[in-house]
Write a protein that holds these residues in place. Sequence first.
Motif, short mmCIF file in Angstrom:
data_model
loop_
_atom_site.label_atom_id
_atom_site.label_comp_id
_atom_site.label_asym_id
_atom_site.label_seq_id
_atom_site.Cartn_x
_atom_site.Cartn_y
_atom_site.Cartn_z
N ASP A 30 38.16 49.65 34.79
CA ASP A 30 37.57 48.90 36.17
C ASP A 30 37.49 49.41 37.50
O ASP A 30 36.65 49.86 38.19
CB ASP A 30 37.26 47.46 35.92
CG ASP A 30 36.62 47.19 34.61
OD1 ASP A 30 37.27 47.34 33.75
OD2 ASP A 30 35.45 46.72 34.45
N PRO A 88 38.81 42.06 35.56
CA PRO A 88 38.65 41.32 34.40
C PRO A 88 39.67 40.48 34.55
O PRO A 88 39.38 39.34 34.54
CB PRO A 88 37.82 41.88 33.72
CG PRO A 88 38.71 43.17 33.37
CD PRO A 88 38.52 43.93 34.51
N GLU A 89 40.97 40.54 34.63
CA GLU A 89 41.96 40.49 34.83
C GLU A 89 42.72 39.62 35.50
O GLU A 89 43.45 39.30 35.98
CB GLU A 89 43.07 41.47 33.86
CG GLU A 89 43.25 41.84 32.57
CD GLU A 89 42.29 43.06 32.71
OE1 GLU A 89 41.97 43.84 32.86
OE2 GLU A 89 41.31 43.10 31.40
#
Length: 98
Positions: A30, A88-89
């Motif tokens: 991402d 997202p992490e």
Amino acid sequence: MNKPASANCRQPPGVIVPLVNFKRCEGKADCVEVCPENVFEIRRIDAADFQPLGTLNKLKLRVHGMQVAYAPNADACRACGLCVAACPEKAISLTRAA
């Protein structure tokens, strides 16, 4: 995906650099997609970065194909924060260059 223009960047290149936490990164890319400065690449984690990780982190990386984000062009970062928001992490943070 089109990368946004650098208009939202807050610093000249090289003042702020991204740091990737390999304990969290799953190499989903991402950050690569959103970075207007092409700071990131996804590749196999280096042995020197893999060895100090704990057993669970090593297992997680194996499950995710041993792929993580690196910032080979960190000196091009202009602190827009798009990578931080996109991850997202929550594996990326921005810090002042040394």
